[in-house]
Design an enzyme around this catalytic site. Sequence first.
Site, PDB file in Angstrom:
ATOM      1  NE  ARG A   1      -3.962  -0.432   2.552  1.00 53.11           N
ATOM      2  CZ  ARG A   1      -4.258  -0.810   3.693  1.00 53.11           C
ATOM      3  NH1 ARG A   1      -4.122  -0.069   4.991  1.00 53.11           N
ATOM      4  NH2 ARG A   1      -4.728  -1.623   3.409  1.00 53.11           N
ATOM      5  CE1 TYR A   2       0.484   4.060   3.440  1.00 54.00           C
ATOM      6  CE2 TYR A   2       0.176   1.665   4.228  1.00 54.00           C
ATOM      7  CZ  TYR A   2      -0.481   3.341   4.778  1.00 54.00           C
ATOM      8  OH  TYR A   2      -1.644   3.209   5.449  1.00 54.00           O
TER       9      TYR A   2
ATOM     10  NE  ARG B   1       5.570   2.172   5.810  1.00 55.88           N
ATOM     11  CZ  ARG B   1       5.017   3.264   5.278  1.00 55.88           C
ATOM     12  NH1 ARG B   1       3.844   3.068   6.420  1.00 55.88           N
ATOM     13  NH2 ARG B   1       4.999   4.291   4.994  1.00 55.88           N
TER      14      ARG B   1
ATOM     15  CB  CYS C   1      -5.096 -17.049  15.199  1.00 53.61           C
ATOM     16  SG  CYS C   1      -5.173 -15.480  13.652  1.00 53.61           S
TER      17      CYS C   1
ATOM     18  CB  CYS D   1      -9.714 -11.860  17.042  1.00 57.79           C
ATOM     19  SG  CYS D   1      -8.195 -12.774  17.648  1.00 57.79           S
TER      20      CYS D   1
ATOM     21  CB  CYS E   1      -9.679 -11.765  12.395  1.00 56.58           C
ATOM     22  SG  CYS E   1      -8.185 -11.635  12.128  1.00 56.58           S
TER      23      CYS E   1
ATOM     24  NE  ARG F   1      -4.913  -9.059   6.724  1.00 51.76           N
ATOM     25  CZ  ARG F   1      -4.111  -8.485   7.215  1.00 51.76           C
ATOM     26  NH1 ARG F   1      -3.029  -9.821   7.835  1.00 51.76           N
ATOM     27  NH2 ARG F   1      -3.335  -7.379   7.113  1.00 51.76           N
TER      28      ARG F   1
ATOM     29  CG  ASP G   1     -10.886  -1.664   8.608  1.00 52.40           C
ATOM     30  OD1 ASP G   1     -10.306  -0.482   9.267  1.00 52.40           O
ATOM     31  OD2 ASP G   1      -9.558  -1.934   9.914  1.00 52.40           O
TER      32      ASP G   1
ATOM     33  CG  ASP H   1      -6.551   0.801   7.078  1.00 51.77           C
ATOM     34  OD1 ASP H   1      -6.091   1.416   6.632  1.00 51.77           O
ATOM     35  OD2 ASP H   1      -6.132   0.108   8.088  1.00 51.77           O
TER      36      ASP H   1
ATOM     37  CE  LYS I   1      -3.214   0.545  10.031  1.00 50.17           C
ATOM     38  NZ  LYS I   1      -1.750   0.077   8.541  1.00 50.17           N
TER      39      LYS I   1
HETATM   40  S1  SF4 Z   1      -6.888 -10.665  14.927  1.00 50.96           S
HETATM   41 FE1  SF4 Z   1      -7.194 -11.645  12.917  1.00 50.96          FE
HETATM   42  S2  SF4 Z   1      -4.487 -12.332  12.391  1.00 50.96           S
HETATM   43 FE2  SF4 Z   1      -5.042 -11.421  14.410  1.00 50.96          FE
HETATM   44  S3  SF4 Z   1      -4.731 -13.222  15.817  1.00 50.96           S
HETATM   45 FE3  SF4 Z   1      -6.888 -12.287  15.576  1.00 50.96          FE
HETATM   46  S4  SF4 Z   1      -7.695 -13.510  14.246  1.00 50.96           S
HETATM   47 FE4  SF4 Z   1      -6.299 -14.178  14.260  1.00 50.96          FE
END
Ligand code: SF4
Length: 357
Positions: free
Chosen positions: A103-104, A107, A116, A120, A123, A125, A283, A320, A327
């Site tokens: 995106r930049y 980096r 994971c 979460c 999340c 993603r 987001d 974001d 961001k």
């Molecule tokens: S926020 Fe998403 S990528 Fe990060 S540990 Fe939790 S589930 Fe995994």
Amino acid sequence: MRINQILPMGRFDATDWQDLLSAAIADPDRLAAILPVARNEIHSVTRQYPMRINPYYLDLIQKTNDPCWRQAVPNIQELDHIDSLEDPLSEEKQTCAPGIIQRYPDRVLFLVSNSCALYCRHCMRKRKLGMNIPVEPAAIQKGLAYIAANDSIKEVVLSGGDPLMMSDQALDDLLKRLFDIAHIELVRIHTRMPCVLPQRITTSLVEVLGQYHPLFMNTQFNHPVEITEASARACRLLVEAGIPLGCQTVLLKGVNDQAAVMGELMRGLVKIRVKPYYLHHPDPVRGTMHFRVPLATGMEIMRAMRGHISGLCIPQYMLDLPGGGGKIPILPEYLEQKKNGIWRICNFEGRFFEFTE
Ligand code: SF4
């Protein structure tokens, strides 16, 4: 207590992260045997968004719908998809090699894991996680080749999934390859392990990571309850190995959307030598809309913290931008220009001062 219920007898003091991971709950029926959940709802949600709750994090849950419960236990509201997108930040469009999001100019994000220690519920993603599609070594090779071929890239952020799901050996190989690229000046690891499975921060992992500098690590703590003896020990091992730690907290409804909770979290992080780096505005990711809070709430929390707790404890509140706009920091309105060279400035108590340039 619950660890006793789900690890084999005699293993309740297990600190081996792989044992804790293998004992994680992914099956709705197992969860329903331990927590008071609606089994059918959990089944419906996990068909779309998988669950993994490891025994360590499960033990942080004290009651129904508390902050750790909300982050770990599937919620039927995840299936409410109104006004949301799977990939609101257009990461897929900005993918320029396997696992590489740029995106930049200087980096890249390098997604090196699809799994994971905790899935979460908030999340960003979520579209990618837990689908049992490991990142193939060939994809990592292609990502490394892209980085090596582009000398404008100075920094690589390892993310995923959680990069610390990789073995110590695989991480060692990856870091060596990255630091061997002449134009790479900095590597950062984004991981929730110090918070959600601190047992992963073993002395052997730290020996591997400690060989590479400058190596930074950003983690994610979202509530003071997540700061435990085990997480403090994990952070201490990392810091003592010379790895600076930052925290990218996510502002989440029902978890940390109150100034007192956020202030306690930020002070607690500094005590375990983790610098609050970003407070992310959530987001509009599909499956996470029940965590959304208004921007005004975040600004109010920032205003309440500024001046009342040490500047070291204050993260930057970040938004974001949708569509891959990047961001931007959101700052409470402190400055207002009255006329040329004269500014009206609001301090942390809401009092106004005039400042002449
Ligand atoms: S926020 Fe998403 S990528 Fe990060 S540990 Fe939790 S589930 Fe995994």
